[in-house]
Scaffold this motif. Sequence first.
Motif, PDB file in Angstrom:
ATOM      1  N   ILE A 102       0.851  -1.182   0.000  1.00  0.00           N
ATOM      2  CA  ILE A 102       0.000   0.000   0.000  1.00  0.00           C
ATOM      3  C   ILE A 102       0.888   1.234   0.000  1.00  0.00           C
ATOM      4  N   ASP A 103       0.485   2.228  -0.767  1.00  0.00           N
ATOM      5  CA  ASP A 103       1.226   3.489  -0.777  1.00  0.00           C
ATOM      6  C   ASP A 103       0.624   4.428   0.260  1.00  0.00           C
ATOM      7  N   PRO A 104       1.335   4.700   1.357  1.00  0.00           N
ATOM      8  CA  PRO A 104       0.768   5.544   2.427  1.00  0.00           C
ATOM      9  C   PRO A 104       0.929   7.024   2.128  1.00  0.00           C
ATOM     10  N   THR A 105       0.160   7.529   1.179  1.00  0.00           N
ATOM     11  CA  THR A 105       0.233   8.944   0.846  1.00  0.00           C
ATOM     12  C   THR A 105      -0.242   9.776   2.032  1.00  0.00           C
ATOM     13  N   PRO A 106       0.186  11.031   2.112  1.00  0.00           N
ATOM     14  CA  PRO A 106      -0.309  11.896   3.197  1.00  0.00           C
ATOM     15  C   PRO A 106      -1.830  11.967   3.238  1.00  0.00           C
ATOM     16  N   LEU A 107      -2.452  11.966   2.059  1.00  0.00           N
ATOM     17  CA  LEU A 107      -3.914  12.028   2.030  1.00  0.00           C
ATOM     18  C   LEU A 107      -4.519  10.769   2.639  1.00  0.00           C
ATOM     19  N   LEU A 108      -3.960   9.597   2.312  1.00  0.00           N
ATOM     20  CA  LEU A 108      -4.467   8.358   2.890  1.00  0.00           C
ATOM     21  C   LEU A 108      -4.314   8.365   4.403  1.00  0.00           C
ATOM     22  N   LEU A 109      -3.149   8.776   4.892  1.00  0.00           N
ATOM     23  CA  LEU A 109      -2.927   8.793   6.335  1.00  0.00           C
ATOM     24  C   LEU A 109      -3.887   9.766   7.025  1.00  0.00           C
ATOM     25  N   GLY A 110      -4.157  10.874   6.371  1.00  0.00           N
ATOM     26  CA  GLY A 110      -5.112  11.807   6.943  1.00  0.00           C
ATOM     27  C   GLY A 110      -6.502  11.215   7.010  1.00  0.00           C
ATOM     28  N   VAL A 111      -6.912  10.486   5.960  1.00  0.00           N
ATOM     29  CA  VAL A 111      -8.234   9.857   5.950  1.00  0.00           C
ATOM     30  C   VAL A 111      -8.319   8.769   7.016  1.00  0.00           C
ATOM     31  N   LEU A 112      -7.226   8.036   7.218  1.00  0.00           N
ATOM     32  CA  LEU A 112      -7.227   7.001   8.256  1.00  0.00           C
ATOM     33  C   LEU A 112      -7.426   7.588   9.645  1.00  0.00           C
ATOM     34  N   GLU A 382     -18.489   4.302  -3.839  1.00  0.00           N
ATOM     35  CA  GLU A 382     -17.642   3.116  -3.859  1.00  0.00           C
ATOM     36  C   GLU A 382     -16.166   3.436  -4.086  1.00  0.00           C
ATOM     37  N   ALA A 383     -15.859   4.438  -4.877  1.00  0.00           N
ATOM     38  CA  ALA A 383     -14.468   4.612  -5.310  1.00  0.00           C
ATOM     39  C   ALA A 383     -13.755   5.778  -4.657  1.00  0.00           C
ATOM     40  N   THR A 384     -14.364   6.440  -3.679  1.00  0.00           N
ATOM     41  CA  THR A 384     -13.650   7.553  -3.047  1.00  0.00           C
ATOM     42  C   THR A 384     -12.348   7.085  -2.416  1.00  0.00           C
ATOM     43  N   VAL A 385     -12.375   5.938  -1.750  1.00  0.00           N
ATOM     44  CA  VAL A 385     -11.171   5.455  -1.076  1.00  0.00           C
ATOM     45  C   VAL A 385     -10.093   5.040  -2.075  1.00  0.00           C
ATOM     46  N   PHE A 386     -10.503   4.660  -3.286  1.00  0.00           N
ATOM     47  CA  PHE A 386      -9.531   4.243  -4.306  1.00  0.00           C
ATOM     48  C   PHE A 386      -9.017   5.429  -5.120  1.00  0.00           C
ATOM     49  N   SER A 387      -9.478   6.627  -4.783  1.00  0.00           N
ATOM     50  CA  SER A 387      -9.069   7.825  -5.516  1.00  0.00           C
ATOM     51  C   SER A 387      -8.248   8.762  -4.651  1.00  0.00           C
ATOM     52  N   LEU A 388      -7.640   8.212  -3.605  1.00  0.00           N
ATOM     53  CA  LEU A 388      -6.828   9.004  -2.686  1.00  0.00           C
ATOM     54  C   LEU A 388      -5.358   9.049  -3.089  1.00  0.00           C
ATOM     55  N   PHE A 389      -4.979   8.374  -4.168  1.00  0.00           N
ATOM     56  CA  PHE A 389      -3.573   8.162  -4.485  1.00  0.00           C
ATOM     57  C   PHE A 389      -3.122   8.904  -5.739  1.00  0.00           C
ATOM     58  N   GLN A 390      -4.005   9.690  -6.340  1.00  0.00           N
ATOM     59  CA  GLN A 390      -3.713  10.268  -7.649  1.00  0.00           C
ATOM     60  C   GLN A 390      -3.738  11.800  -7.603  1.00  0.00           C
ATOM     61  N   ALA A 391      -3.133  12.386  -6.579  1.00  0.00           N
ATOM     62  CA  ALA A 391      -3.210  13.840  -6.372  1.00  0.00           C
ATOM     63  C   ALA A 391      -2.515  14.641  -7.463  1.00  0.00           C
ATOM     64  N   ASN A 392      -1.748  13.984  -8.332  1.00  0.00           N
ATOM     65  CA  ASN A 392      -1.097  14.707  -9.429  1.00  0.00           C
ATOM     66  C   ASN A 392      -2.050  14.951 -10.591  1.00  0.00           C
ATOM     67  N   ILE A 393      -3.281  14.420 -10.502  1.00  0.00           N
ATOM     68  CA  ILE A 393      -4.255  14.635 -11.577  1.00  0.00           C
ATOM     69  C   ILE A 393      -4.991  15.933 -11.289  1.00  0.00           C
ATOM     70  N   THR A 394      -4.592  16.978 -11.959  1.00  0.00           N
ATOM     71  CA  THR A 394      -5.121  18.309 -11.648  1.00  0.00           C
ATOM     72  C   THR A 394      -5.911  18.938 -12.791  1.00  0.00           C
ATOM     73  N   THR A 395      -5.899  18.313 -13.972  1.00  0.00           N
ATOM     74  CA  THR A 395      -6.636  18.857 -15.105  1.00  0.00           C
ATOM     75  C   THR A 395      -7.444  17.742 -15.765  1.00  0.00           C
ATOM     76  N   GLU A 396      -8.406  18.133 -16.568  1.00  0.00           N
ATOM     77  CA  GLU A 396      -9.214  17.146 -17.288  1.00  0.00           C
ATOM     78  C   GLU A 396      -8.349  16.330 -18.237  1.00  0.00           C
ATOM     79  N   ALA A 397      -7.397  16.976 -18.893  1.00  0.00           N
ATOM     80  CA  ALA A 397      -6.510  16.262 -19.815  1.00  0.00           C
ATOM     81  C   ALA A 397      -5.687  15.205 -19.077  1.00  0.00           C
TER      82      ALA A 397
END
Length: 577
Positions: A102-112, A382-397
């Motif tokens: 598991i990748d323990p991103t800061p966002l994941l740790l905050g959610v935990l 369903e997928a909020t928890v699986f979307s905590l690891f992609q913080a580099n996605i900042t634009t629609e493209a």
Amino acid sequence: MRYGALQVLALGASLVHPAVATPVPAPNNDTATPTTASVKLAAGNVVGAVGEDGVEYFRGIPFAQPPVGSLRLKPPVRLESFESGEVQATGVGPACPQMTAIDPTPLLLGVLAIPGVQDTLFFGSTTGDEQEDCLTISVMRPAGLQNATDAKLPVLFWIYGGGFETGSPQMYDGSVLIPESVSQGKPMILVSVNYRLGAFGFLGGNQVLQDGAANLGLLDQRMGLEWVADNIAAFGGDPDAVTIWGQSAGAMSVFDQLALYDGDNTYKGRPLFRGAILSSGSLTPTEPVDGVKAQGIFDAVVEAAGCASAEDSAKLDCLREVDYETFQAASNSVPAYLSYDSLAFSFAPRQDGRILTASPETLALEGKYAAVPMIIGNQENEATVFSLFQANITTEAELVTYLNDIFFRSASREIVEGLVATYPPNPDSPAGIGPSNETYPEYKRLAAILGDWEFIFMSRLLLQSYPEDVPAWSYLSTYERGTPILGTFHATDLPHLYYLTDDMSKSIQDAYIAFVDCLDPNQYKQSNSSGYLSYWPKWQEKEKLLELGSNYTRVIGDDERAASFEYVRTHIESLRL
């Protein structure tokens, strides 16, 4: 750096105040309990433990020969007799090897750190020994059965989830469900099966296809069902009254069991099950076992195991010969589902032309599955928890590129752009919380797309394929809508089903118990603690869901994001993993 699940739990636990954290229930493994029970099977005697909760536990009963050595990466081989003539099944039983990176991103740790989140997210994580010799089954029944062989109790057959990478039967005991079934006058037996995970159970690639070693985890589950058909009567169960039930990957496995061999669910001329419950999962559109994605994972595992120099025809033999630690490390060398790759599973059931003859959604649309009375439903987010690891996605493209590169490799960029365009930039996901929970610019849209594609829309697609004369009931859980960032996230149903005894939880449990008993969730016995249930109409009547709120139920339409659903339905062949 990547951490195992227990390490992330520890990191998260340090952030959670112990006074408000919800405890995970411990397995019923009280070694001080003096009472045991025994059952005589054709393979030998099984000794189990009698819990103080009124449940008899027979855990870790082997049903197949150890899948080690030359049997690694081979279909399961039935175990005809116990080596010593008796099995001590008084503990919790083994867990199959886990893929726990598991990748323990800061966002994941905050959610935990949000009270109760980590306990729900890791509910069902293994607590016993992991070992390759793990093909066992657990049986839990009401204590004190008289003339057990004549009892003919209905059977609930549980398939755990965990992204086909983690999970075990150990945390899913009968300490709540079985006593509740007894109090309802509908006593039942709960069975839970172990199946191989990760590269041990779902390795793909052309070499695997040619060897006949595809979808081994599904074959483990099927052999567990066959074991029930042969043995459950000795425990007091009715082999003709089996309901299969799974959550997440377990629910996806339930549909696969409906669709195995184009819907042939018979064994010795009799159906293996008569009903199905699918919780947060159903169809998983996938490319073939020898497709580009699966072949790439195979090559990566082979490289990590030190087998890349072998001839193609000998690579599987090399994987069978390496020691357990090497192969386990190789299984963990590819992305896990709690990581940047999210629900783009490294390991999953895939069409092989024999066991699964086509992608699951194709089998559903063609009616090549055993249609039995069914309950199917999802959590709202369903997928909020699986979307905590992609913080580099900042634009629609960048979102389109991510989906195209990680999920839908066979789709053109234009098709993925069309899918994304059906969603507003800031959709109501998690529902009812608002824009303040947008943790990064494309978080909410990614969570909505993945939750719809993997869960909500696939359930709707299956329901649309269901025969009108076979009843199906569907639900949407919203009872955790106030959870920051996550809403009613994936797996929030598990504590309600296996642990909690509040009024809403007992209401849901009673509906499921009624379904197991007579294939109709409305035939529950009204009690002081099950007053939240509304009449639950069949989905076929008016395409309606039962919403499970925090302290209410109501009937709602199954038409959320209709335009996005129609886009997915018409482009489904391009939107496969």
